[in-house]
Design a protein around this motif. Structure first.
Motif, PDB file in Angstrom:
ATOM      1  N   MET A   1      41.719  30.606  43.733  1.00  0.00           N
ATOM      2  CA  MET A   1      41.245  31.149  44.577  1.00  0.00           C
ATOM      3  C   MET A   1      42.290  30.659  45.504  1.00  0.00           C
ATOM      4  O   MET A   1      42.295  29.666  46.142  1.00  0.00           O
ATOM      5  CB  MET A   1      39.831  32.661  44.468  1.00  0.00           C
ATOM      6  CG  MET A   1      40.950  33.411  45.821  1.00  0.00           C
ATOM      7  SD  MET A   1      39.054  34.003  46.333  1.00  0.00           S
ATOM      8  CE  MET A   1      37.773  33.638  44.563  1.00  0.00           C
ATOM      9  N   ILE A   2      43.706  31.951  45.997  1.00  0.00           N
ATOM     10  CA  ILE A   2      44.082  31.735  47.092  1.00  0.00           C
ATOM     11  C   ILE A   2      43.989  32.647  47.967  1.00  0.00           C
ATOM     12  O   ILE A   2      44.439  33.626  48.808  1.00  0.00           O
ATOM     13  CB  ILE A   2      45.687  31.646  46.386  1.00  0.00           C
ATOM     14  CG1 ILE A   2      46.093  30.107  45.324  1.00  0.00           C
ATOM     15  CG2 ILE A   2      46.421  31.176  47.555  1.00  0.00           C
ATOM     16  CD1 ILE A   2      46.966  30.788  44.636  1.00  0.00           C
ATOM     17  N   THR A   3      43.417  31.375  49.523  1.00  0.00           N
ATOM     18  CA  THR A   3      43.723  32.492  51.514  1.00  0.00           C
ATOM     19  C   THR A   3      44.890  32.501  50.998  1.00  0.00           C
ATOM     20  O   THR A   3      46.018  31.564  51.279  1.00  0.00           O
ATOM     21  CB  THR A   3      42.636  31.400  51.628  1.00  0.00           C
ATOM     22  OG1 THR A   3      43.089  29.933  52.105  1.00  0.00           O
ATOM     23  CG2 THR A   3      41.227  31.299  51.355  1.00  0.00           C
ATOM     24  N   PRO A   4      45.105  32.773  52.266  1.00  0.00           N
ATOM     25  CA  PRO A   4      44.359  34.506  53.068  1.00  0.00           C
ATOM     26  C   PRO A   4      43.457  35.663  51.952  1.00  0.00           C
ATOM     27  O   PRO A   4      44.224  35.537  50.849  1.00  0.00           O
ATOM     28  CB  PRO A   4      44.890  34.517  53.797  1.00  0.00           C
ATOM     29  CG  PRO A   4      46.305  35.037  54.318  1.00  0.00           C
ATOM     30  CD  PRO A   4      46.461  33.692  52.684  1.00  0.00           C
ATOM     31  N   ILE A   5      42.232  36.244  52.166  1.00  0.00           N
ATOM     32  CA  ILE A   5      41.843  37.383  51.604  1.00  0.00           C
ATOM     33  C   ILE A   5      42.037  38.055  52.111  1.00  0.00           C
ATOM     34  O   ILE A   5      42.308  38.706  53.163  1.00  0.00           O
ATOM     35  CB  ILE A   5      40.288  37.150  51.148  1.00  0.00           C
ATOM     36  CG1 ILE A   5      39.678  35.196  51.049  1.00  0.00           C
ATOM     37  CG2 ILE A   5      40.154  38.668  50.502  1.00  0.00           C
ATOM     38  CD1 ILE A   5      40.490  35.215  49.190  1.00  0.00           C
ATOM     39  N   PHE A   6      42.498  39.158  51.025  1.00  0.00           N
ATOM     40  CA  PHE A   6      43.681  41.100  51.745  1.00  0.00           C
ATOM     41  C   PHE A   6      42.460  41.525  51.043  1.00  0.00           C
ATOM     42  O   PHE A   6      42.206  42.086  50.083  1.00  0.00           O
ATOM     43  CB  PHE A   6      44.907  41.175  51.454  1.00  0.00           C
ATOM     44  CG  PHE A   6      45.863  40.008  51.801  1.00  0.00           C
ATOM     45  CD1 PHE A   6      46.306  40.329  53.323  1.00  0.00           C
ATOM     46  CD2 PHE A   6      46.404  39.416  51.140  1.00  0.00           C
ATOM     47  CE1 PHE A   6      47.280  39.508  53.307  1.00  0.00           C
ATOM     48  CE2 PHE A   6      46.992  38.398  51.339  1.00  0.00           C
ATOM     49  CZ  PHE A   6      47.895  38.148  52.493  1.00  0.00           C
ATOM     50  N   LEU A   7      42.412  42.660  52.035  1.00  0.00           N
ATOM     51  CA  LEU A   7      40.789  43.861  51.793  1.00  0.00           C
ATOM     52  C   LEU A   7      42.065  44.682  52.509  1.00  0.00           C
ATOM     53  O   LEU A   7      42.379  45.477  53.187  1.00  0.00           O
ATOM     54  CB  LEU A   7      39.571  43.932  52.519  1.00  0.00           C
ATOM     55  CG  LEU A   7      39.070  44.892  53.005  1.00  0.00           C
ATOM     56  CD1 LEU A   7      38.236  45.008  51.904  1.00  0.00           C
ATOM     57  CD2 LEU A   7      37.867  44.661  54.318  1.00  0.00           C
ATOM     58  N   VAL A   8      41.884  45.718  51.359  1.00  0.00           N
ATOM     59  CA  VAL A   8      43.221  47.225  50.983  1.00  0.00           C
ATOM     60  C   VAL A   8      42.186  47.917  51.420  1.00  0.00           C
ATOM     61  O   VAL A   8      41.772  48.343  50.343  1.00  0.00           O
ATOM     62  CB  VAL A   8      44.235  47.068  49.827  1.00  0.00           C
ATOM     63  CG1 VAL A   8      44.425  48.749  50.489  1.00  0.00           C
ATOM     64  CG2 VAL A   8      44.825  45.438  50.350  1.00  0.00           C
ATOM     65  N   ASP A   9      42.622  49.202  52.343  1.00  0.00           N
ATOM     66  CA  ASP A   9      41.548  50.276  52.306  1.00  0.00           C
ATOM     67  C   ASP A   9      42.242  51.551  52.385  1.00  0.00           C
ATOM     68  O   ASP A   9      42.847  51.475  54.192  1.00  0.00           O
ATOM     69  CB  ASP A   9      40.466  50.330  53.803  1.00  0.00           C
ATOM     70  CG  ASP A   9      39.402  51.179  53.317  1.00  0.00           C
ATOM     71  OD1 ASP A   9      39.650  52.616  52.599  1.00  0.00           O
ATOM     72  OD2 ASP A   9      38.387  51.329  54.300  1.00  0.00           O
ATOM     73  N   GLU A  10      42.922  52.356  51.679  1.00  0.00           N
ATOM     74  CA  GLU A  10      44.291  52.908  51.893  1.00  0.00           C
ATOM     75  C   GLU A  10      45.445  52.339  52.593  1.00  0.00           C
ATOM     76  O   GLU A  10      45.602  51.591  52.377  1.00  0.00           O
ATOM     77  CB  GLU A  10      43.476  54.048  52.842  1.00  0.00           C
ATOM     78  CG  GLU A  10      42.151  55.130  51.488  1.00  0.00           C
ATOM     79  CD  GLU A  10      41.509  56.405  52.887  1.00  0.00           C
ATOM     80  OE1 GLU A  10      42.283  56.919  54.036  1.00  0.00           O
ATOM     81  OE2 GLU A  10      40.600  56.835  52.485  1.00  0.00           O
ATOM     82  N   ASN A  11      45.747  52.942  54.081  1.00  0.00           N
ATOM     83  CA  ASN A  11      47.155  52.190  54.099  1.00  0.00           C
ATOM     84  C   ASN A  11      46.393  50.223  55.323  1.00  0.00           C
ATOM     85  O   ASN A  11      47.483  50.416  55.834  1.00  0.00           O
ATOM     86  CB  ASN A  11      47.027  53.196  54.909  1.00  0.00           C
ATOM     87  CG  ASN A  11      48.021  53.920  53.807  1.00  0.00           C
ATOM     88  OD1 ASN A  11      48.711  53.928  53.386  1.00  0.00           O
ATOM     89  ND2 ASN A  11      48.296  55.472  54.744  1.00  0.00           N
ATOM     90  N   ASP A  12      45.853  50.750  55.938  1.00  0.00           N
ATOM     91  CA  ASP A  12      44.585  49.583  56.369  1.00  0.00           C
ATOM     92  C   ASP A  12      44.471  48.407  55.636  1.00  0.00           C
ATOM     93  O   ASP A  12      44.192  48.172  54.499  1.00  0.00           O
ATOM     94  CB  ASP A  12      43.771  49.410  56.960  1.00  0.00           C
ATOM     95  CG  ASP A  12      43.720  48.657  58.177  1.00  0.00           C
ATOM     96  OD1 ASP A  12      44.207  48.077  58.922  1.00  0.00           O
ATOM     97  OD2 ASP A  12      42.371  48.312  58.884  1.00  0.00           O
ATOM     98  N   VAL A  13      45.124  47.162  56.074  1.00  0.00           N
ATOM     99  CA  VAL A  13      45.373  45.408  55.119  1.00  0.00           C
ATOM    100  C   VAL A  13      44.387  44.893  56.781  1.00  0.00           C
ATOM    101  O   VAL A  13      44.654  44.421  57.729  1.00  0.00           O
ATOM    102  CB  VAL A  13      46.237  45.223  55.180  1.00  0.00           C
ATOM    103  CG1 VAL A  13      46.386  43.850  54.414  1.00  0.00           C
ATOM    104  CG2 VAL A  13      47.157  46.583  54.247  1.00  0.00           C
ATOM    105  N   ASP A  14      43.195  44.065  56.101  1.00  0.00           N
ATOM    106  CA  ASP A  14      42.086  43.350  56.738  1.00  0.00           C
ATOM    107  C   ASP A  14      42.378  41.665  56.550  1.00  0.00           C
ATOM    108  O   ASP A  14      42.853  41.987  54.969  1.00  0.00           O
ATOM    109  CB  ASP A  14      41.152  43.240  57.057  1.00  0.00           C
ATOM    110  CG  ASP A  14      40.967  44.294  57.729  1.00  0.00           C
ATOM    111  OD1 ASP A  14      40.677  44.181  59.212  1.00  0.00           O
ATOM    112  OD2 ASP A  14      39.823  45.858  57.658  1.00  0.00           O
ATOM    113  N   THR A  15      42.540  41.035  57.266  1.00  0.00           N
ATOM    114  CA  THR A  15      42.920  39.735  56.504  1.00  0.00           C
ATOM    115  C   THR A  15      41.676  38.883  56.409  1.00  0.00           C
ATOM    116  O   THR A  15      41.226  39.056  57.908  1.00  0.00           O
ATOM    117  CB  THR A  15      44.748  38.454  56.331  1.00  0.00           C
ATOM    118  OG1 THR A  15      43.964  38.763  58.397  1.00  0.00           O
ATOM    119  CG2 THR A  15      45.873  39.520  56.234  1.00  0.00           C
ATOM    120  N   PHE A  16      41.540  37.474  55.538  1.00  0.00           N
ATOM    121  CA  PHE A  16      40.482  36.962  56.110  1.00  0.00           C
ATOM    122  C   PHE A  16      40.722  35.557  55.646  1.00  0.00           C
ATOM    123  O   PHE A  16      41.229  35.948  54.359  1.00  0.00           O
ATOM    124  CB  PHE A  16      39.475  36.996  55.259  1.00  0.00           C
ATOM    125  CG  PHE A  16      38.730  38.637  55.206  1.00  0.00           C
ATOM    126  CD1 PHE A  16      38.246  38.651  56.753  1.00  0.00           C
ATOM    127  CD2 PHE A  16      39.016  40.041  54.715  1.00  0.00           C
ATOM    128  CE1 PHE A  16      37.454  40.293  57.073  1.00  0.00           C
ATOM    129  CE2 PHE A  16      38.711  40.596  55.749  1.00  0.00           C
ATOM    130  CZ  PHE A  16      37.500  41.253  56.514  1.00  0.00           C
TER     131      PHE A  16
END
Length: 134
Positions: A1-16
């Motif tokens: 698994m390569i970071t960062p991790i992207f969380l996609v919720d409709e048109n929003d993107v969060d990164t971790f």
């Protein structure tokens, strides 16, 4: 698994920065509406699991159950889909404030878009971006 991790919720993107950060942020109730990718475009599976938390002060109930989110690897890669999602997101946050040319966004590879996201998320301008993210 390569970071960062992207969380996609409709048109929003969060990164971790880490899987652990993402797991602590994502609530089990949100699992059906979110898609998660690693930086290579690998689709990650979200799973709700029961976790038992010890309670030292109640002898009649030594632990309590709570639902938490875990992230698991899959063999599915959607790097083209992640590239398009990140392009849309970068375009939507006023790239001129970060001196990113529209042409650069259109020609950017997935890795270049990941770097753009890191720049935007780490240096908010005029209230845009999130310090808690990359």
């Amino acid at each position: 698994m390569i970071t960062p991790i992207f969380l996609v919720d409709e048109n929003d993107v969060d990164t971790f920065r880490t899987v652990d950060e993402a797991e602590r942020y994502i609530e089990p109730i949100d699992i059906p509406t979110n898609v998660v990718f690693d930086a290579s475009g690998r689709v990650l599976r979200l799973v709700a699991v029961a976790e038992y938390v010890p309670r030292r002060f109640l002898k009649w109930r030594p632990s309590v159950e709570r639902q938490v989110t875990r992230i698991e690897l899959t063999d599915e890669f959607q790097s083209t889909q992640l590239t398009e999602i990140l392009r849309r997101w970068v375009r939507s946050v006023y790239p001129e404030r970060w001196k990113i040319d529209q042409v650069d966004i259109d020609k950017a590879s997935l890795r270049e878009l990941v770097v753009m996201m890191e720049i935007i998320k780490s240096k908010p301008a005029n209230g845009l971006g999130h310090k808690r993210d990359l």
